[in-house]
Structure formats: structure tokens, C-alpha cells
Design an enzyme around this catalytic site. Sequence first.
Site, PDB file in Angstrom:
ATOM      1  N   ARG A 176     -74.706 -54.976 -23.785  1.00 41.83           N
ATOM      2  CA  ARG A 176     -75.871 -55.879 -23.613  1.00 41.83           C
ATOM      3  C   ARG A 176     -76.090 -56.319 -22.171  1.00 41.83           C
ATOM      4  O   ARG A 176     -76.478 -57.464 -21.913  1.00 41.83           O
ATOM      5  CB  ARG A 176     -75.763 -57.126 -24.515  1.00 41.83           C
ATOM      6  N   SER A 222     -79.887 -61.529 -32.200  1.00 43.65           N
ATOM      7  CA  SER A 222     -78.578 -62.173 -32.014  1.00 43.65           C
ATOM      8  C   SER A 222     -78.672 -63.130 -30.833  1.00 43.65           C
ATOM      9  O   SER A 222     -79.047 -62.723 -29.733  1.00 43.65           O
ATOM     10  CB  SER A 222     -77.495 -61.137 -31.728  1.00 43.65           C
ATOM     11  N   GLU A 231     -76.991 -64.186 -25.366  1.00 37.42           N
ATOM     12  CA  GLU A 231     -77.587 -62.854 -25.215  1.00 37.42           C
ATOM     13  C   GLU A 231     -79.078 -63.014 -24.897  1.00 37.42           C
ATOM     14  O   GLU A 231     -79.671 -62.237 -24.151  1.00 37.42           O
ATOM     15  CB  GLU A 231     -77.409 -62.041 -26.508  1.00 37.42           C
TER      16      GLU A 231
END
Length: 264
Positions: free
Chosen positions: A137, A187, A257
Site C-alpha cells: 500500500r 480499509s 491507509e
Amino acid sequence: MYVRPETELKTVLSFCRREKLPFFILGNGSNLLVSDAGYEGVVISTTEGLTRLEAEGERIFASSGQLLSRTAKRALKEGLTGLEFAAGIPGTIGGALVMNAGAYGSEIKDVLEYARVMTPEGEILTLGPKELKMDYRTSCIPAMGYTVLDACFRLKKGNRDEIEAYMNELSLKRREKQPLQYPSAGSTFKRPKGHFAARLIEDAGLKGFTVGGAQVSQKHSGFVINRGDATAADVMELCRQIRERVKTQFDVELEMEVKTLGKF
Ligand SMILES: Cc1cc2nc3c(=O)[nH]c(=O)nc-3n(C[C@H](O)[C@H](O)[C@H](O)COP(=O)(O)OP(=O)(O)OC[C@H]3O[C@@H](n4cnc5c(N)ncnc54)[C@H](O)[C@@H]3O)c2cc1C
């Protein structure tokens, strides 16, 4: 009308830099929390001008504003395997490269052959996943001030029925596990080493925990959802409390995130 998005992008970016105007490159906004106070700067959207999508042999070429889901569907149409995991990830190619988006054991870097990016000086570079420092990520794209122009994905010949069946299977999994009926940014936190964010949040007793209109999803504790009237401040406060509780109980730092835009 004849439009050359790259030239226009270069003009807009150099104008912003010359005039010292803050700017932000927006993809689909699927991983973004925008401040309630908005953003004082130029928002450059890629989704209208940068939408080329072509296939050649085992390669797919897609501009940064093209949707990842549409790119995956094109791969299916061409009978190419490798992008099935990406069919259900909402977002553009640009956002997917910045985030090294991934799901179900695969990531964009696994199938990216190269991307063309524009540097802050307006130079165009062709870089592979290693040079873009793509990892879980993350990538070096924001830190380097790069703007993604387009990407080339290297896939493999596959069986169209099998590709479609796998996409459908993953889509079903998403619908079963994720609170897709509510707005969210997916998320909220990255997976901490050796743990799962959703599990830690659930074990901290925070499933369903609410601040204003923002809530830890009852269906998937890794998602913060908007129950209808959440402000960005609600979401941030909820995230702050989640991080604090998880740190106190399990000594694990949760890293966001989701990206933010504007003042918080
Ligand atoms: C329901 C749901 C499910 C999700 N599931 C997943 C999942 O399974 N896996 C996963 O990885 N993510 C998932 N996400 C998060 C999100 O879809 C991804 O992070 C996606 O890659 C974001 O793309 P975007 O175009 O919306 O980027 P944006 O949110 O618009 O932007 C994200 C960042 O990329 C930058 N950016 C965008 N385009 C460019 C460009 N051309 N050049 C330079 N910088 C750029 C932005 O400035 C910003 O910093 C999910 C989100 C939702 C809402």
C-alpha cells in the site's frame, strides 16, 4: 475539439508551481477523506481526460484516469489473466499505482511492467515497479512529486471462462464481507506486521463503535463507514480513538491507509 491531456497537465502543473498554488491530483477519490473545511488549492482530476485503454498481445495500456475495474474487464475481454484481483477495487490506475492497490494475495506491482510519470519539472520518465518503490500500500510517487500519466500491464494468456469465474468469485466475497451499502474509503488502516487491523479493532471491543455519523462497520471492523451524516471530523476522531485503544491494549500502532486532503 482536439485535447492533449498530457500537454494540458504539464501546463496546469507548471502554472500551479509558478504561482505557488497548492494542488492535488485526484483519481476516483475512493481512498480519500476530505476536510469539512474543503481544500484551498487546485484539484486536478484525471478521470475525464486521461482515459485511454488499449490492448496489444499480452499487454494492456491504460491512462491514469481510467478505472481499474474497466481495465480488469478489458483484460477479461482479451482473455488475459492477472488482473482478476483488481476488478472490484474502486479507483483509477493512478490511485492504484500510488497505493500499490491489492487484494486476495495480489498487488498492482505484480502485473505492472512500467508506468510513465511526469516529474515536478515536467520531464516524463518511464519507471518499473522497483523504481517506483512499490510495496504494501505504498510507492514513492507522492514523495517524488510524480504525476502518473499511464501504465502498461504485462499479463498472461488465460482461459476467458476461468478468468470470469474467478472475478465473480472475488466479487461475491467482497459483497459478503464488506459493507458496500455504506460510503467508506475501504480499509481504513494498513495491515500491521504480524496482525490484522480488523481483528485488533474487533478484539479491542470496537465493532460498531460510533462517533457522530462515523462507525466501525458491524460487518467488517477494518472499515469505517458513514452512516449518513458523518463529518470528516467524526471520521478522524473515530480513527484517533481506535488507534489509541489498539495501542493501549495491544501495543500496536495502526497506520492510516486512507489519505487526507485539507486541514484536520
Ligand atoms: C469499498 C472499497 C473497497 C476497497 N477495496 C480495496 C482493496 O481491496 N484493495 C486496495 O488496495 N484498496 C481498496 N480500496 C481503496 C481504494 O479503492 C484504492 O486505494 C484505490 O487504488 C484508490 O484509487 P483512486 O483513484 O480512488 O485514488 P484517490 O483516492 O483519488 O487518490 C489516492 C492517492 O493517489 C493519488 N493519485 C491519484 N491519481 C494520481 C495520479 N495520476 N498521479 C499521482 N497521484 C495520484 C492521490 O493524490 C492520492 O494521494 C477500497 C475502497 C473502497 C471504498
